[in-house]
Design a protein around this motif. Structure first.
Motif, mmCIF file in Angstrom:
data_model
loop_
_atom_site.group_PDB
_atom_site.id
_atom_site.type_symbol
_atom_site.label_atom_id
_atom_site.label_comp_id
_atom_site.label_asym_id
_atom_site.label_seq_id
_atom_site.Cartn_x
_atom_site.Cartn_y
_atom_site.Cartn_z
ATOM 1 N N ARG A 233 0.833 -1.212 0.000
ATOM 2 C CA ARG A 233 0.000 0.000 0.000
ATOM 3 C C ARG A 233 0.862 1.255 0.000
ATOM 4 N NH1 ARG A 233 -3.074 -3.015 3.803
ATOM 5 N NH2 ARG A 233 -2.062 -1.855 5.514
ATOM 6 N N ALA A 234 1.956 1.221 0.795
ATOM 7 C CA ALA A 234 2.845 2.388 0.868
ATOM 8 C C ALA A 234 3.512 2.652 -0.486
ATOM 9 C CB ALA A 234 3.899 2.176 1.952
ATOM 10 N N VAL A 235 3.912 1.591 -1.170
ATOM 11 C CA VAL A 235 4.540 1.746 -2.482
ATOM 12 C C VAL A 235 3.540 2.317 -3.480
ATOM 13 C CG1 VAL A 235 5.487 0.480 -4.453
ATOM 14 C CG2 VAL A 235 6.306 -0.005 -2.144
ATOM 15 N N ARG A 236 2.295 1.813 -3.455
ATOM 16 C CA ARG A 236 1.261 2.316 -4.368
ATOM 17 C C ARG A 236 0.981 3.797 -4.128
ATOM 18 N NH1 ARG A 236 1.032 -1.297 -8.412
ATOM 19 N NH2 ARG A 236 0.867 -3.422 -7.579
ATOM 20 N N ALA A 237 1.036 4.194 -2.855
ATOM 21 C CA ALA A 237 0.765 5.594 -2.530
ATOM 22 C C ALA A 237 1.910 6.504 -2.976
ATOM 23 C CB ALA A 237 0.542 5.744 -1.028
ATOM 24 N N LYS A 238 3.150 6.027 -2.840
ATOM 25 C CA LYS A 238 4.307 6.851 -3.202
ATOM 26 C C LYS A 238 4.597 6.808 -4.699
ATOM 27 C CE LYS A 238 9.037 7.898 -1.728
ATOM 28 N NZ LYS A 238 8.679 9.266 -1.279
ATOM 29 N N PHE A 239 4.338 5.663 -5.325
ATOM 30 C CA PHE A 239 4.601 5.497 -6.757
ATOM 31 C C PHE A 239 3.304 5.050 -7.449
ATOM 32 C CE2 PHE A 239 8.447 4.429 -4.363
ATOM 33 C CZ PHE A 239 9.379 5.289 -4.923
ATOM 34 N N PRO A 240 2.390 5.966 -7.703
ATOM 35 C CA PRO A 240 1.086 5.595 -8.283
ATOM 36 C C PRO A 240 1.201 4.889 -9.637
ATOM 37 C CG PRO A 240 1.094 7.887 -7.540
ATOM 38 C CD PRO A 240 2.499 7.414 -7.475
ATOM 39 N N ASN A 241 2.236 5.175 -10.376
ATOM 40 C CA ASN A 241 2.392 4.597 -11.712
ATOM 41 C C ASN A 241 3.349 3.409 -11.742
ATOM 42 O OD1 ASN A 241 0.713 6.651 -12.826
ATOM 43 N ND2 ASN A 241 2.471 8.056 -12.882
ATOM 44 N N THR A 242 3.628 2.842 -10.598
ATOM 45 C CA THR A 242 4.561 1.727 -10.542
ATOM 46 C C THR A 242 4.027 0.509 -11.299
ATOM 47 O OG1 THR A 242 5.828 0.259 -9.078
ATOM 48 C CG2 THR A 242 3.603 0.839 -8.389
ATOM 49 N N THR A 243 4.961 -0.253 -11.858
ATOM 50 C CA THR A 243 4.583 -1.507 -12.543
ATOM 51 C C THR A 243 4.857 -2.716 -11.660
ATOM 52 O OG1 THR A 243 6.791 -1.625 -13.578
ATOM 53 C CG2 THR A 243 5.044 -0.513 -14.812
ATOM 54 N N GLU A 244 5.347 -2.477 -10.450
ATOM 55 C CA GLU A 244 5.624 -3.576 -9.514
ATOM 56 C C GLU A 244 4.306 -4.161 -9.020
ATOM 57 O OE1 GLU A 244 8.345 -4.973 -8.416
ATOM 58 O OE2 GLU A 244 10.020 -3.594 -8.745
ATOM 59 N N SER A 245 4.234 -5.480 -8.967
ATOM 60 C CA SER A 245 3.032 -6.135 -8.461
ATOM 61 C C SER A 245 3.033 -6.111 -6.939
ATOM 62 C CB SER A 245 2.961 -7.577 -8.957
ATOM 63 O OG SER A 245 3.958 -8.374 -8.352
ATOM 64 N N GLY A 246 1.844 -6.099 -6.377
ATOM 65 C CA GLY A 246 1.724 -6.094 -4.920
ATOM 66 C C GLY A 246 2.324 -7.337 -4.289
ATOM 67 N N THR A 247 2.172 -8.475 -4.968
ATOM 68 C CA THR A 247 2.724 -9.734 -4.437
ATOM 69 C C THR A 247 4.243 -9.671 -4.365
ATOM 70 O OG1 THR A 247 0.871 -10.971 -5.371
ATOM 71 C CG2 THR A 247 2.838 -12.219 -4.763
ATOM 72 N N ALA A 248 4.874 -9.146 -5.437
ATOM 73 C CA ALA A 248 6.336 -9.051 -5.465
ATOM 74 C C ALA A 248 6.841 -8.132 -4.365
ATOM 75 C CB ALA A 248 6.804 -8.555 -6.829
#
Length: 214
Positions: free
Chosen positions: A169-184
């Protein structure tokens, strides 16, 4: 007065004194570390490498070959030390593929700034192994230890799922356009948390208690 002593012959300006060893071939010269060909040519096979090494050895005196091997060994050690220093500092050029990217760097800070039960996975596993060896002759004690171990491991698992989701969740909030999957991201965070703080690579850049926000 005539003299029978002959005057020494003048050497041509183009004269080059002998080096005491054969001049390396063009192929051997190109194979030397640091040349363009050595850096960007296709990797040689094992057989080709052995042949080149034999040819190079044959072109040198025993002392020159000894010095050459020592220089190669020292250079290899220095490259390893430089790579380790770069990896510890988080230099992208030296990081493993799993550690590269701004998202992974953020996850490391996110995990390193907090204490988790999973920080004790390794010490717990070693201690559990020792205790189970000691209590193996006592069925009652062994059963109690196994029950306690199962409860603790369940705690590790539950916390691992929670911290993995929190990191994602923190990564999604800081990098909205990230291509990293939540599982990874979750697995990366969990793996980082299970390592003792001092043993982590890259080394932590934040201290426990520092605020790392999205």
């Amino acid at each position: 007065m005539n003299s029978n002593i002959e005057e020494p012959k003048k050497q041509s300006k183009a004269y080059t004194p002998k080096k005491g060893r054969p001049t390396p071939s063009l192929k051997q010269a190109k194979a030397q570390p640091g040349t363009f060909e050595a850096r960007y040519s296709p990797a040689a096979t094992l057989g080709e490498t052995r042949k080149q090494r034999k040819e190079l050895k044959a072109s040198m005196s025993p002392q020159e070959w000894k010095d050459y091997k020592k220089a190669q060994k020292d250079a290899r050690r220095e490259r390893q030390r430089a790579a380790q220093r770069g990896m510890d500092s988080g230099d992208e050029r030296y990081l493993l593929a799993r550690d590269k990217g701004p998202e992974r760097a953020f996850v490391r800070d996110f995990i390193d700034s907090r204490r988790y039960l999973n920080n004790f996975v390794m010490p717990f596993a070693l201690g559990l192994l020792l205790i189970m060896v000691i209590t193996s002759r006592f069925p009652t004690a062994s059963t109690i230890v196994s029950t306690i171990a199962m409860v603790v491991m369940l705690g590790f698992l539950v916390e691992g799922i929670m911290l993995g989701r929190a990191a994602s969740r923190a990564v999604r909030a800081k990098f909205p356009n990230t291509t990293e999957s939540g599982t990874a991201i979750g697995f990366y965070a969990f793996g980082r948390a299970t390592q003792p703080h001092r043993w982590r690579t890259p080394k932590p850049k934040v201290s426990i208690g520092d605020k790392v926000s999205a």
